[in-house]
Design a protein around this motif. Structure first.
Motif, PDB file in Angstrom:
ATOM      1  N   MET A   1       0.827  -1.195   0.000  1.00 17.57           N
ATOM      2  CA  MET A   1       0.000   0.000   0.000  1.00 17.57           C
ATOM      3  C   MET A   1       0.872   1.259   0.000  1.00 17.57           C
ATOM      4  SD  MET A   1      -3.142   1.081   2.534  1.00 17.57           S
ATOM      5  CE  MET A   1      -3.903  -0.496   2.381  1.00 17.57           C
ATOM      6  N   LYS A   3       3.740   1.773  -1.481  1.00 19.90           N
ATOM      7  CA  LYS A   3       4.171   2.036  -2.857  1.00 19.90           C
ATOM      8  C   LYS A   3       3.025   2.636  -3.656  1.00 19.90           C
ATOM      9  CE  LYS A   3       5.652  -0.063  -7.133  1.00 19.90           C
ATOM     10  NZ  LYS A   3       5.986  -1.265  -7.879  1.00 19.90           N
ATOM     11  N   ASP A   4       1.838   2.053  -3.546  1.00 20.56           N
ATOM     12  CA  ASP A   4       0.681   2.555  -4.292  1.00 20.56           C
ATOM     13  C   ASP A   4       0.389   4.014  -3.951  1.00 20.56           C
ATOM     14  OD1 ASP A   4       0.376   0.059  -5.466  1.00 20.56           O
ATOM     15  OD2 ASP A   4      -1.105  -0.597  -3.988  1.00 20.56           O
ATOM     16  N   ILE A   5       0.469   4.338  -2.683  1.00 20.53           N
ATOM     17  CA  ILE A   5       0.194   5.711  -2.242  1.00 20.53           C
ATOM     18  C   ILE A   5       1.239   6.668  -2.819  1.00 20.53           C
ATOM     19  CG2 ILE A   5       0.210   7.257  -0.229  1.00 20.53           C
ATOM     20  CD1 ILE A   5      -1.151   4.916   1.319  1.00 20.53           C
ATOM     21  N   VAL A   7       3.287   6.308  -5.402  1.00 17.72           N
ATOM     22  CA  VAL A   7       3.226   6.394  -6.867  1.00 17.72           C
ATOM     23  C   VAL A   7       2.004   7.203  -7.305  1.00 17.72           C
ATOM     24  CG1 VAL A   7       2.939   5.048  -8.984  1.00 17.72           C
ATOM     25  CG2 VAL A   7       4.599   4.323  -7.260  1.00 17.72           C
ATOM     26  N   GLU A   8       0.871   6.969  -6.659  1.00 14.39           N
ATOM     27  CA  GLU A   8      -0.348   7.722  -7.013  1.00 14.39           C
ATOM     28  C   GLU A   8      -0.165   9.214  -6.745  1.00 14.39           C
ATOM     29  OE1 GLU A   8      -3.902   8.339  -8.747  1.00 14.39           O
ATOM     30  OE2 GLU A   8      -2.838   6.438  -8.694  1.00 14.39           O
ATOM     31  N   ILE A  24      -6.494   3.807  -5.182  1.00 12.05           N
ATOM     32  CA  ILE A  24      -5.777   2.560  -4.928  1.00 12.05           C
ATOM     33  C   ILE A  24      -6.724   1.451  -4.453  1.00 12.05           C
ATOM     34  CG2 ILE A  24      -3.584   3.724  -4.521  1.00 12.05           C
ATOM     35  CD1 ILE A  24      -3.962   3.182  -1.537  1.00 12.05           C
ATOM     36  N   THR A  26      -9.149   1.120  -2.039  1.00 10.27           N
ATOM     37  CA  THR A  26      -9.277   0.768  -0.628  1.00 10.27           C
ATOM     38  C   THR A  26     -10.102   1.842   0.071  1.00 10.27           C
ATOM     39  OG1 THR A  26      -8.068  -0.033   1.297  1.00 10.27           O
ATOM     40  CG2 THR A  26      -7.129   1.863   0.150  1.00 10.27           C
ATOM     41  N   ASN A  69       8.867   3.466  -8.698  1.00 16.52           N
ATOM     42  CA  ASN A  69       8.232   3.377 -10.004  1.00 16.52           C
ATOM     43  C   ASN A  69       9.240   3.025 -11.091  1.00 16.52           C
ATOM     44  OD1 ASN A  69       5.761   3.432 -11.297  1.00 16.52           O
ATOM     45  ND2 ASN A  69       5.954   5.567 -11.911  1.00 16.52           N
TER      46      ASN A  69
END
Length: 71
Positions: A1, A3-5, A7-8, A24, A26, A69
């Motif tokens: 999570m 990484k997703d945060i 990168v977003e 993401i 969630t 990324n």
């Protein structure tokens, strides 16, 4: 999570918690502890604007997002 945060946020620049959670796939409640951790590490900044929170990357966060990324 994490990484997703990161990168977003690198894609968006900044986001409201609800936008970030939706992006993401969630819930806001699920990302809150991760956001607090990222803020303590100096990777994001959480500001209050017009009564709501706005999340943005710090310079360290931008560097971390680029590494995650593969850029």
């Amino acid at each position: 999570m994490r990484k997703d945060i990161l990168v977003e946020l690198s894609r968006r620049g900044r986001a409201f918690p609800l936008e970030l959670a939706a992006a993401i796939l969630t819930f806001v409640e699920d990302i809150q502890p991760v956001l607090m951790e990222l803020e303590k590490e100096g990777l994001i900044r959480i500001r209050r604007v017009a009564g709501t929170e706005v999340i943005e990357l710090t310079p360290r966060g931008h560097d971390a997002a680029r590494r995650l990324n593969g850029l």
